[in-house]
Write a protein that holds these residues in place. Structure first.
Motif, PDB file in Angstrom:
ATOM      1  N   UNK A  22       0.834  -1.194   0.000  1.00  0.00           N
ATOM      2  CA  UNK A  22       0.000   0.000   0.000  1.00  0.00           C
ATOM      3  C   UNK A  22       0.868   1.243   0.000  1.00  0.00           C
ATOM      4  N   UNK A  23       0.630   2.140  -0.938  1.00  0.00           N
ATOM      5  CA  UNK A  23       1.345   3.401  -1.022  1.00  0.00           C
ATOM      6  C   UNK A  23       0.372   4.501  -0.638  1.00  0.00           C
ATOM      7  N   UNK A  24       0.848   5.433   0.143  1.00  0.00           N
ATOM      8  CA  UNK A  24       0.009   6.545   0.605  1.00  0.00           C
ATOM      9  C   UNK A  24      -1.271   6.015   1.237  1.00  0.00           C
ATOM     10  N   UNK A  25      -1.083   4.981   2.025  1.00  0.00           N
ATOM     11  CA  UNK A  25      -2.192   4.325   2.728  1.00  0.00           C
ATOM     12  C   UNK A  25      -3.304   3.881   1.779  1.00  0.00           C
ATOM     13  N   UNK A  26      -2.945   3.368   0.621  1.00  0.00           N
ATOM     14  CA  UNK A  26      -3.913   2.781  -0.291  1.00  0.00           C
ATOM     15  C   UNK A  26      -4.516   3.722  -1.310  1.00  0.00           C
ATOM     16  N   UNK A  27      -4.290   5.001  -1.160  1.00  0.00           N
ATOM     17  CA  UNK A  27      -4.945   5.968  -2.040  1.00  0.00           C
ATOM     18  C   UNK A  27      -4.459   5.854  -3.481  1.00  0.00           C
ATOM     19  N   UNK A  56      -7.869   3.897   0.628  1.00  0.00           N
ATOM     20  CA  UNK A  56      -7.449   4.458   1.912  1.00  0.00           C
ATOM     21  C   UNK A  56      -8.170   3.764   3.064  1.00  0.00           C
ATOM     22  N   UNK A  57      -9.455   3.544   2.909  1.00  0.00           N
ATOM     23  CA  UNK A  57     -10.249   2.860   3.933  1.00  0.00           C
ATOM     24  C   UNK A  57      -9.733   1.439   4.170  1.00  0.00           C
ATOM     25  N   UNK A  58      -9.485   0.716   3.086  1.00  0.00           N
ATOM     26  CA  UNK A  58      -9.010  -0.662   3.219  1.00  0.00           C
ATOM     27  C   UNK A  58      -7.620  -0.721   3.850  1.00  0.00           C
ATOM     28  N   UNK A  59      -6.751   0.229   3.511  1.00  0.00           N
ATOM     29  CA  UNK A  59      -5.413   0.252   4.099  1.00  0.00           C
ATOM     30  C   UNK A  59      -5.489   0.527   5.594  1.00  0.00           C
ATOM     31  N   UNK A  60      -6.363   1.424   5.999  1.00  0.00           N
ATOM     32  CA  UNK A  60      -6.527   1.702   7.425  1.00  0.00           C
ATOM     33  C   UNK A  60      -7.082   0.494   8.164  1.00  0.00           C
ATOM     34  N   UNK A  61      -8.023  -0.191   7.536  1.00  0.00           N
ATOM     35  CA  UNK A  61      -8.613  -1.381   8.158  1.00  0.00           C
ATOM     36  C   UNK A  61      -7.553  -2.469   8.332  1.00  0.00           C
ATOM     37  N   UNK A  62      -6.699  -2.642   7.307  1.00  0.00           N
ATOM     38  CA  UNK A  62      -5.649  -3.650   7.373  1.00  0.00           C
ATOM     39  C   UNK A  62      -4.614  -3.273   8.436  1.00  0.00           C
ATOM     40  N   UNK A  63      -4.310  -1.984   8.569  1.00  0.00           N
ATOM     41  CA  UNK A  63      -3.330  -1.537   9.569  1.00  0.00           C
ATOM     42  C   UNK A  63      -3.842  -1.781  10.989  1.00  0.00           C
ATOM     43  N   UNK A  64      -5.131  -1.628  11.205  1.00  0.00           N
ATOM     44  CA  UNK A  64      -5.704  -1.848  12.534  1.00  0.00           C
ATOM     45  C   UNK A  64      -5.686  -3.328  12.913  1.00  0.00           C
ATOM     46  N   UNK A  65      -5.796  -4.211  11.920  1.00  0.00           N
ATOM     47  CA  UNK A  65      -5.807  -5.644  12.186  1.00  0.00           C
ATOM     48  C   UNK A  65      -4.430  -6.159  12.585  1.00  0.00           C
TER      49      UNK A  65
END
Length: 66
Positions: A22-27, A56-65
């Motif tokens: 993921x680059x730029x948190x998926x954006x 961006x949403x999916x990258x944040x979700x993956x980071x939280x997991x």
């Protein structure tokens, strides 16, 4: 037939990019995939914006997991 080819192309590009980090948190990745899919449907800029938001949403979700 053209819509089917566009959909298959967009899915193939998405599958290729899904393996990339993921680059730029998926954006960026989401914007590329959304832009290509949106371009095929005649709405490239809206597709890129939506793809960025989803990526961006999916990258944040993956980071939280993990």
């Amino acid at each position: 037939m053209t819509k089917r080819i566009a959909l298959i192309s967009a899915l193939a590009i998405g599958a290729i990019l899904a393996g990339a980090p993921a680059e730029a948190k998926g954006c960026l990745k989401g914007a590329v995939v959304g832009g290509v899919a949106g371009h095929m449907a005649g709405h490239g800029k809206m597709g890129a914006a939506a793809g960025c938001a989803v990526g961006h949403h999916n990258a944040n979700k993956k980071a939280k997991q993990g």
